[in-house]
Write a protein that holds these residues in place. Structure first.
Motif, PDB file in Angstrom:
ATOM      1  N   ARG A  31       0.834  -1.212   0.000  1.00 49.27           N
ATOM      2  CA  ARG A  31       0.000   0.000   0.000  1.00 49.27           C
ATOM      3  C   ARG A  31       0.867   1.260   0.000  1.00 49.27           C
ATOM      4  O   ARG A  31       0.559   2.232  -0.681  1.00 49.27           O
ATOM      5  CB  ARG A  31      -0.942   0.000   1.218  1.00 49.27           C
ATOM      6  CG  ARG A  31      -2.035  -1.055   1.127  1.00 49.27           C
ATOM      7  CD  ARG A  31      -2.939  -1.071   2.351  1.00 49.27           C
ATOM      8  NE  ARG A  31      -3.989  -2.073   2.211  1.00 49.27           N
ATOM      9  CZ  ARG A  31      -4.937  -2.303   3.106  1.00 49.27           C
ATOM     10  NH1 ARG A  31      -4.961  -1.598   4.240  1.00 49.27           N
ATOM     11  NH2 ARG A  31      -5.861  -3.218   2.901  1.00 49.27           N
ATOM     12  N   LYS A  79      -9.614  -6.851   0.391  1.00 53.81           N
ATOM     13  CA  LYS A  79     -10.571  -6.178   1.287  1.00 53.81           C
ATOM     14  C   LYS A  79     -10.783  -4.739   0.840  1.00 53.81           C
ATOM     15  O   LYS A  79     -11.848  -4.174   1.020  1.00 53.81           O
ATOM     16  CB  LYS A  79     -10.024  -6.185   2.725  1.00 53.81           C
ATOM     17  CG  LYS A  79      -9.885  -7.564   3.341  1.00 53.81           C
ATOM     18  CD  LYS A  79      -9.210  -7.437   4.710  1.00 53.81           C
ATOM     19  CE  LYS A  79      -8.984  -8.785   5.368  1.00 53.81           C
ATOM     20  NZ  LYS A  79      -8.247  -8.663   6.626  1.00 53.81           N
ATOM     21  N   LYS A  80      -9.730  -4.152   0.291  1.00 55.98           N
ATOM     22  CA  LYS A  80      -9.772  -2.753  -0.122  1.00 55.98           C
ATOM     23  C   LYS A  80      -9.072  -2.631  -1.477  1.00 55.98           C
ATOM     24  O   LYS A  80      -7.912  -3.021  -1.605  1.00 55.98           O
ATOM     25  CB  LYS A  80      -9.049  -1.918   0.939  1.00 55.98           C
ATOM     26  CG  LYS A  80      -9.193  -0.444   0.778  1.00 55.98           C
ATOM     27  CD  LYS A  80      -8.542   0.229   1.959  1.00 55.98           C
ATOM     28  CE  LYS A  80      -8.661   1.734   1.812  1.00 55.98           C
ATOM     29  NZ  LYS A  80      -7.928   2.425   2.849  1.00 55.98           N
ATOM     30  N   LEU A  82      -7.137  -0.780  -4.226  1.00 55.07           N
ATOM     31  CA  LEU A  82      -6.253   0.389  -4.296  1.00 55.07           C
ATOM     32  C   LEU A  82      -5.535   0.398  -5.639  1.00 55.07           C
ATOM     33  O   LEU A  82      -5.294  -0.668  -6.231  1.00 55.07           O
ATOM     34  CB  LEU A  82      -5.217   0.334  -3.162  1.00 55.07           C
ATOM     35  CG  LEU A  82      -5.788   0.488  -1.746  1.00 55.07           C
ATOM     36  CD1 LEU A  82      -4.777   0.036  -0.723  1.00 55.07           C
ATOM     37  CD2 LEU A  82      -6.184   1.937  -1.475  1.00 55.07           C
ATOM     38  N   ASN A 277      -7.342   4.762   8.515  1.00 52.80           N
ATOM     39  CA  ASN A 277      -8.278   3.685   8.139  1.00 52.80           C
ATOM     40  C   ASN A 277      -8.315   2.568   9.181  1.00 52.80           C
ATOM     41  O   ASN A 277      -8.311   1.389   8.861  1.00 52.80           O
ATOM     42  CB  ASN A 277      -7.886   3.075   6.783  1.00 52.80           C
ATOM     43  CG  ASN A 277      -7.786   4.131   5.715  1.00 52.80           C
ATOM     44  OD1 ASN A 277      -8.685   4.962   5.597  1.00 52.80           O
ATOM     45  ND2 ASN A 277      -6.715   4.132   4.962  1.00 52.80           N
ATOM     46  N   ARG A 279      -9.784   0.100  11.870  1.00 59.32           N
ATOM     47  CA  ARG A 279     -11.072  -0.550  12.138  1.00 59.32           C
ATOM     48  C   ARG A 279     -11.607  -0.006  13.456  1.00 59.32           C
ATOM     49  O   ARG A 279     -11.008  -0.191  14.505  1.00 59.32           O
ATOM     50  CB  ARG A 279     -10.809  -2.063  12.235  1.00 59.32           C
ATOM     51  CG  ARG A 279     -12.026  -2.935  12.134  1.00 59.32           C
ATOM     52  CD  ARG A 279     -11.567  -4.395  12.015  1.00 59.32           C
ATOM     53  NE  ARG A 279     -12.710  -5.279  11.959  1.00 59.32           N
ATOM     54  CZ  ARG A 279     -13.287  -5.796  13.041  1.00 59.32           C
ATOM     55  NH1 ARG A 279     -12.813  -5.523  14.228  1.00 59.32           N
ATOM     56  NH2 ARG A 279     -14.319  -6.601  12.916  1.00 59.32           N
TER      57      ARG A 279
END
Length: 511
Positions: A31, A79-80, A82, A277, A279
């Motif tokens: 990321r 999950k995300k 990008l 970000n 949780r």
């Protein structure tokens, strides 16, 4: 734009592919790379499950055991989503899931037997995918722990994979204690059985202790262009021989690590934590989330053998719903020798701490699963001590609540390559009590952001652990201004991936 491939056994960027901290790193580092405009591909084994909702990308044909093998490369949904990151799983029927987090096998009679087989197939499939440019032309291949080091073996020795020599190879050590040692010959899970066409260079591949075996952790250290430990202090630790249990160092590979260091190939760079970000968890739900987790585990067939204990834990927790404890100490970890050796060898030390905790109306919450002997030990302790709550399972909601609502986070690791738990606790402003080892040295500072214990002998370490625990509780009881300052300092501490990646690019990637 640089093109990266990450090869690992775990990747927490996709669902149900994490057993420990490696999964966090393989999620977070790509990321950060993507933010810099570079492209990253992340590939893991499918374990016969992760590919199921994926998109088929390529058929991978290769030779193993003198036979033709065919594996399948799938792109999977993270999950995300990008930019610049693509996630993959490699499927082959023999790449099976194990009992540990549905990833690793536990083979007590013949260590690494099943894992060797599945990771050999996986690594050869990855080598073939690199060869046919399934990920495009690559600049950097970044491998994680012994599960991926056979790529280096293949590119160095296998005639079919000489094309792999043109890119740069980086090898990260997450846990030096688990080394992937298997025989060279005369076993189904042996190197010669899987690669009969390779004339084995025994000296370059062998384990320093078992000279009839390959050591795949050593292969990674010896053959990579850059070797990376996940904290600066762990790098210093592993250059020295282990003296168990007082000191865990190079675990028989210190000579290889010293050589890598002398060649300018060994770097200690601290792992980091995610500060955006996050949780979200709300305060006030710790006991409710404990009870919810217990009910869910009670319905799980595989946990039926400990139904009585789960019910016992529920009874203990219910007492605190309306009568909250004044102070919460917590630990969240896999139940292994690395994490809780001090508690198992010296239960009297934990008993002294629980008695001291009782004096201020406090409880100790321990959450985790793992080694059956450790599970049984902590179940016995829970029956014996009312203020010791052992939640013997895994629940993300409950873990979030523990990190949010604890007062003191306890991490008595025998050794710790980096540690993520202390960073997560500090992110919430919770002081930590830790053993002065590895990455814990680099992140927690005594009486500033938390509490630290050490000692020259085992007995000294145990005495100092109990003393430091008492010291922390005494400050909370009698010096709230000081306690609040330590809390504030813990919350302000920042271990960012941005800073770590600057060092990755400079030292590991040479970009």
């Amino acid at each position: 734009m640089n093109n990266f491939l990450f090869v690992a056994a775990e990747n927490d960027a996709i669902p149900n592919c994490k057993a420990g901290g490696m999964g966090d790193v393989v999620r977070d580092v790509p990321r950060e790379i993507s933010k810099r405009g570079d492209k990253v591909h992340v590939v893991v084994p499918s374990y016969s499950r992760l590919h199921k909702n994926g998109v088929f990308k390529a058929s991978l044909e290769f030779q193993l055991r003198g036979q033709s093998y065919e594996a399948e490369l799938y792109e999977v949904v993270p999950k995300k989503i990008l930019p610049n990151i693509t996630h993959y799983a490699i499927h082959h029927p023999e790449i099976t899931e194990g009992g540990i987090a549905h990833i690793y096998h536990d083979d007590p009679t013949e260590p690494f037997f099943n894992d060797f087989i599945k990771f050999m197939i996986f690594n050869t499939a990855v080598a073939q995918a690199i060869k046919i440019e399934a990920f495009g032309p690559l600049d950097i291949v970044h491998m994680h722990d012994w599960h991926s080091s056979a790529i280096l073996f293949l590119k160095t020795y296998h005639p079919n994979y000489t094309e792999l020599k043109k890119m740069r190879y980086v090898y990260s050590i997450h846990n030096l204690a688990i080394q992937g040692i298997r025989p060279f010959y005369d076993n189904y899970a042996s190197v010669h059985n899987w690669f009969p066409e390779i004339n084995l260079d025994h000296k370059a591949l062998m384990d320093p202790r078992y000279q009839d075996c390959i050591n795949l952790m050593a292969v990674g250290i010896r053959l990579a262009d850059a070797v990376h430990t996940v904290s600066p202090s762990y790098k210093e630790d592993v250059l020295l021989p282990s003296r168990k249990p007082e000191f865990i160092g190079g675990e028989s590979l210190e000579v290889d690590l010293q050589k890598a260091d002398n060649e300018g190939r060994l770097f200690g760079i601290l792992n980091a934590s995610n500060y955006g970000n996050i949780r979200k968890a709300e305060k006030g739900f710790l006991y409710r989330n404990t009870v919810k987790a217990l009910f869910r585990w009670l319905q799980d067939e595989s946990k039926k053998y400990k139904a009585d204990f789960l019910a016992h834990t529920g009874e203990k927790v219910m007492e605190y719903v309306g009568n909250r404890p004044k102070f919460i100490v917590s630990s969240v970890a896999r139940l292994t020798e690395q994490k809780f050796y001090f508690f198992k060898r010296s239960p009297e030390a934990l008993e002294l701490m629980l008695t001291r905790l009782e004096s201020i109306g406090g409880i100790f919450m321990l959450l985790g699963t793992g080694d059956p002997d450790y599970e049984e030990h902590f179940r016995k302790m829970s029956y014996k001590y009312k203020n010791f709550i052992f939640t013997n399972g895994q629940s993300e909601d409950l873990i979030d609540s523990i990190y949010l609502e604890t007062d003191l986070y306890f991490m008595p690791s025998l050794f710790e390559p980096c540690g993520i738990s202390q960073m997560l606790a500090m992110r919430n402003g919770n002081p930590c009590l830790v053993h002065h080892t590895g990455g814990l040295k680099d992140t927690v500072h005594h009486m500033k952001t938390g509490f630290v214990f050490d000692g020259d002998t085992y007995d000294e370490k145990i005495d100092n652990m109990v003393r430091s625990f008492d010291e922390a509780l005494t400050i909370w009881e009698h010096d709230q201004p000081k306690w609040k300052k330590i809390k504030a300092n813990a919350k302000k501490a920042r271990f960012t991936w941005e800073k770590s990646l600057d060092e990755y690019y400079r030292s590991l990637y040479l970009l």
